[in-house]
Design a protein around this motif. Structure first.
Motif, PDB file in Angstrom:
ATOM      1  N   ILE A  86      -0.023  14.980  -5.231  1.00 51.75           N
ATOM      2  CA  ILE A  86      -0.465  16.241  -4.630  1.00 51.75           C
ATOM      3  C   ILE A  86       0.709  17.177  -4.319  1.00 51.75           C
ATOM      4  N   GLY A  87       1.928  16.760  -4.721  1.00 52.69           N
ATOM      5  CA  GLY A  87       3.081  17.629  -4.564  1.00 52.69           C
ATOM      6  C   GLY A  87       3.725  17.634  -3.195  1.00 52.69           C
ATOM      7  N   TYR A  88       3.417  16.616  -2.381  1.00 57.13           N
ATOM      8  CA  TYR A  88       3.963  16.581  -1.022  1.00 57.13           C
ATOM      9  C   TYR A  88       5.368  16.017  -0.981  1.00 57.13           C
ATOM     10  N   VAL A  89       5.684  15.108  -1.904  1.00 55.55           N
ATOM     11  CA  VAL A  89       7.033  14.542  -2.009  1.00 55.55           C
ATOM     12  C   VAL A  89       7.466  14.605  -3.457  1.00 55.55           C
ATOM     13  N   ASN A  90       8.763  14.562  -3.676  1.00 54.88           N
ATOM     14  CA  ASN A  90       9.338  14.560  -5.002  1.00 54.88           C
ATOM     15  C   ASN A  90      10.415  13.489  -5.042  1.00 54.88           C
ATOM     16  N   TYR A  91      10.131  12.387  -5.684  1.00 48.28           N
ATOM     17  CA  TYR A  91      11.105  11.294  -5.793  1.00 48.28           C
ATOM     18  C   TYR A  91      11.300  10.912  -7.230  1.00 48.28           C
ATOM     19  N   TRP A 108       0.840  -1.209   0.000  1.00 48.30           N
ATOM     20  CA  TRP A 108       0.000   0.000   0.000  1.00 48.30           C
ATOM     21  C   TRP A 108       0.868   1.249   0.000  1.00 48.30           C
ATOM     22  N   ILE A 109       1.917   1.252   0.809  1.00 48.28           N
ATOM     23  CA  ILE A 109       2.836   2.399   0.832  1.00 48.28           C
ATOM     24  C   ILE A 109       3.422   2.610  -0.563  1.00 48.28           C
ATOM     25  N   ASN A 110       3.896   1.539  -1.173  1.00 45.12           N
ATOM     26  CA  ASN A 110       4.579   1.599  -2.453  1.00 45.12           C
ATOM     27  C   ASN A 110       3.633   1.928  -3.612  1.00 45.12           C
ATOM     28  N   GLU A 111       2.452   1.310  -3.624  1.00 50.75           N
ATOM     29  CA  GLU A 111       1.575   1.408  -4.787  1.00 50.75           C
ATOM     30  C   GLU A 111       0.484   2.476  -4.664  1.00 50.75           C
ATOM     31  N   VAL A 112       0.150   2.891  -3.429  1.00 48.74           N
ATOM     32  CA  VAL A 112      -0.966   3.823  -3.253  1.00 48.74           C
ATOM     33  C   VAL A 112      -0.538   5.114  -2.551  1.00 48.74           C
ATOM     34  N   ILE A 113       0.025   4.995  -1.344  1.00 51.43           N
ATOM     35  CA  ILE A 113       0.289   6.169  -0.513  1.00 51.43           C
ATOM     36  C   ILE A 113       1.345   7.086  -1.124  1.00 51.43           C
ATOM     37  N   MET A 114       2.524   6.552  -1.450  1.00 55.57           N
ATOM     38  CA  MET A 114       3.593   7.401  -1.975  1.00 55.57           C
ATOM     39  C   MET A 114       3.225   8.021  -3.325  1.00 55.57           C
ATOM     40  N   PRO A 115       2.627   7.257  -4.266  1.00 54.09           N
ATOM     41  CA  PRO A 115       2.195   7.913  -5.509  1.00 54.09           C
ATOM     42  C   PRO A 115       1.158   9.022  -5.266  1.00 54.09           C
ATOM     43  N   ALA A 116       0.252   8.818  -4.304  1.00 50.47           N
ATOM     44  CA  ALA A 116      -0.742   9.855  -3.992  1.00 50.47           C
ATOM     45  C   ALA A 116      -0.065  11.096  -3.424  1.00 50.47           C
ATOM     46  N   LEU A 117       0.921  10.912  -2.524  1.00 49.62           N
ATOM     47  CA  LEU A 117       1.650  12.053  -1.970  1.00 49.62           C
ATOM     48  C   LEU A 117       2.429  12.790  -3.057  1.00 49.62           C
ATOM     49  N   LYS A 118       2.942  12.048  -4.026  1.00 46.63           N
ATOM     50  CA  LYS A 118       3.650  12.684  -5.140  1.00 46.63           C
ATOM     51  C   LYS A 118       2.674  13.469  -6.016  1.00 46.63           C
TER      52      LYS A 118
END
Length: 138
Positions: free
Chosen positions: A133-138, A121-131
């Motif tokens: 909305i502009g919260y993280v940049n990886y 979930w972190i890998n496939e849902v949470i981190m892409p969602a944070l990206k």
């Protein structure tokens, strides 16, 4: 046996991520003296290094560990649920650098079988969602 909510775990991880400093949240207004005593600055450095190494070695979080400084740990606690027997919950507790500073995140998925589900979930849902909305940049 440890009983803690995801919010309790996120607060503990925020201490690790922020050099032993407890970052206040908008959900809890009191300080938890037991957590603060356990997580003095010298101990948080050791745990932060361990959690970063765990994330760097995990296939699902390796890229995040390298690009946004993610540190995390999985867990699979077993709960006894009345009339349904033992059920496993999946946990992933982590911290990383966001555009706003260090962010601690706790994810718990009830009765999912293992922490592998939470990590996915972190890998496939949470981190892409944070990206997105502009919260993280990886």
């Amino acid at each position: 046996v440890m009983i803690a909510s995801p919010l309790n775990m996120a607060r503990m991880v925020s201490i690790v991520a922020n050099n032993g400093n407890l970052v206040s949240t908008r959900y809890l207004y009191g300080e938890n003296a037991n957590i603060i005593k356990c997580m003095e600055a010298n101990n948080s450095d050791i745990l932060r290094e361990y959690m970063c190494a765990e994330s760097e070695g995990h296939p699902a979080t390796r890229n995040y560990a390298q690009s946004i400084g993610m540190g995390g740990k999985t867990g699979t606690p077993t709960r006894i649920i009345s009339n349904r027997g033992n059920k496993n919950d999946g946990w992933y507790i982590c911290f990383f650098n966001s555009k706003e500073g260090k962010l601690a995140l706790a994810l718990r998925i009830e009765q999912c079988g293992s922490s592998a589900v939470a990590t996915r979930w972190i890998n496939e849902v949470i981190m892409p969602a944070l990206k997105d909305i502009g919260y993280v940049n990886y």
